[in-house]
Design an enzyme around this catalytic site. Structure first.
Site, mmCIF file in Angstrom:
data_model
loop_
_atom_site.group_PDB
_atom_site.id
_atom_site.type_symbol
_atom_site.label_atom_id
_atom_site.label_comp_id
_atom_site.label_asym_id
_atom_site.label_seq_id
_atom_site.Cartn_x
_atom_site.Cartn_y
_atom_site.Cartn_z
ATOM 1 N N THR A 97 33.856 -13.634 22.223
ATOM 2 C CA THR A 97 33.037 -14.521 23.287
ATOM 3 C C THR A 97 31.880 -13.818 24.053
ATOM 4 O OG1 THR A 97 34.837 -15.871 23.325
ATOM 5 C CG2 THR A 97 33.462 -16.931 24.283
ATOM 6 N N LYS A 172 32.762 -22.057 20.809
ATOM 7 C CA LYS A 172 33.556 -21.273 20.958
ATOM 8 C C LYS A 172 33.470 -22.055 22.812
ATOM 9 C CE LYS A 172 37.523 -18.855 22.205
ATOM 10 N NZ LYS A 172 37.220 -17.007 21.618
ATOM 11 N N LYS A 241 36.447 -15.887 31.968
ATOM 12 C CA LYS A 241 35.032 -15.379 31.896
ATOM 13 C C LYS A 241 34.292 -16.964 30.811
ATOM 14 C CE LYS A 241 34.546 -13.040 28.752
ATOM 15 N NZ LYS A 241 34.729 -12.954 26.500
#
Length: 269
Positions: A97, A172, A241
């Site tokens: 990601t 995502k 993150k």
């Protein structure tokens, strides 16, 4: 004839994914800085490589699932990276990601070497990586997606082509926005239930059949474990993150993301 694969990144998610590809009979060359998963996969029949460039030279498709954007860049574009190899693959699939903007920049660099670029992040945590039931969101050229769909089908139960380069990463990030907001709501619900003298697990059983049902509620022990056993580089740290990437996009595009910002702050307590 099955696609010759390269696989870089054999951590929490990558190792079980690579194992499933080996079990399905794909010819695969693997690489990681940690030698232990390399030994295990070699014993199962995989080839091992000394670096990303060596992976590239044996592969039609190189799949990358490492933790950070910088790690993806190094794996692909360093002097011993995939794109710098003497013989390059026809495509790379970045399953980490990362920012959709970074994905676009990487795709442009890969295109200079006639390498197709797919961003294909995954959702489902390690349990579904082990069973081959991941959700995989793919951005990039549809023809490349169709060509490598049998590979993705080995790893996931829901594979969706969501648009051009970067679209998989957007999907995502949106998924993880929901996830973290739901987590914060669940912890507040636990506090309220305990204040009322109720057993939170009994309340969650009720919610599972009501309109408040969510993946977080269905998998509460796993989710609570992320928080209780938090460590740098772990699942929850990676979710934070991802939220940082989301908030950065929101700031640049002037999109108010109040709940995402608040959930990140609350999630740390």
């Amino acid at each position: 004839m099955k696609t010759k694969l390269g696989f870089i990144g054999l951590g929490e998610m990558g190792f079980p994914m690579a194992k499933n590809l080996v079990k399905k009979g794909f010819p695969i060359t693997v690489y990681d800085l940690d030698h232990e998963p390399l030994k295990q996969l070699k014993a199962m029949g995989a080839e091992t490589a000394s670096g990303p460039d060596a992976v590239a030279e044996n592969s039609d498709l190189v799949m990358v699932i490492v933790r950070t954007t910088d790690q993806v860049r190094k794996v692909l574009f360093d002097d011993n990276g995939v794109v710098s190899a003497d013989t390059t693959p026809s495509a790379v699939a970045v399953m980490s990601t990362i920012s959709p903007v970074d994905a676009g920049e990487m795709a442009a660099l890969a295109k200079e070497k006639n390498i197709e670029f797919l961003d294909a992040p995954v959702s489902g945590a390690r349990e579904r990586a082990e069973t081959g039931k991941l959700t995989i969101m793919v951005g990039g050229e549809r023809n490349a997606f169709q060509k490598f769909l049998p590979v993705f089908d080995t790893l996931g139960s829901k594979i969706v082509h969501v648009g051009g380069v970067g679209a998989g990463e957007y999907a995502k990030l949106i998924n993880n926005m929901f996830l973290l907001v739901h987590m914060c709501a669940a912890y507040e619900a636990v506090s309220l239930a305990e204040c009322a003298g109720m057993d939170p697990s009994e309340v969650f059983d009720i919610v599972k059949s009501g309109t408040g049902q969510s993946w977080v509620i269905d998998n509460w022990e796993t989710v609570h474990g992320w928080k209780k056993n938090y460590f740098e580089g772990g699942t929850l740290d990676l979710i934070y993150k991802d939220i940082d990437i989301t908030l950065s996009i929101g700031e640049k595009k002037k999109i108010p993301l109040y709940l995402s910002s608040l959930s990140k702050q609350l999630g740390r307590y």
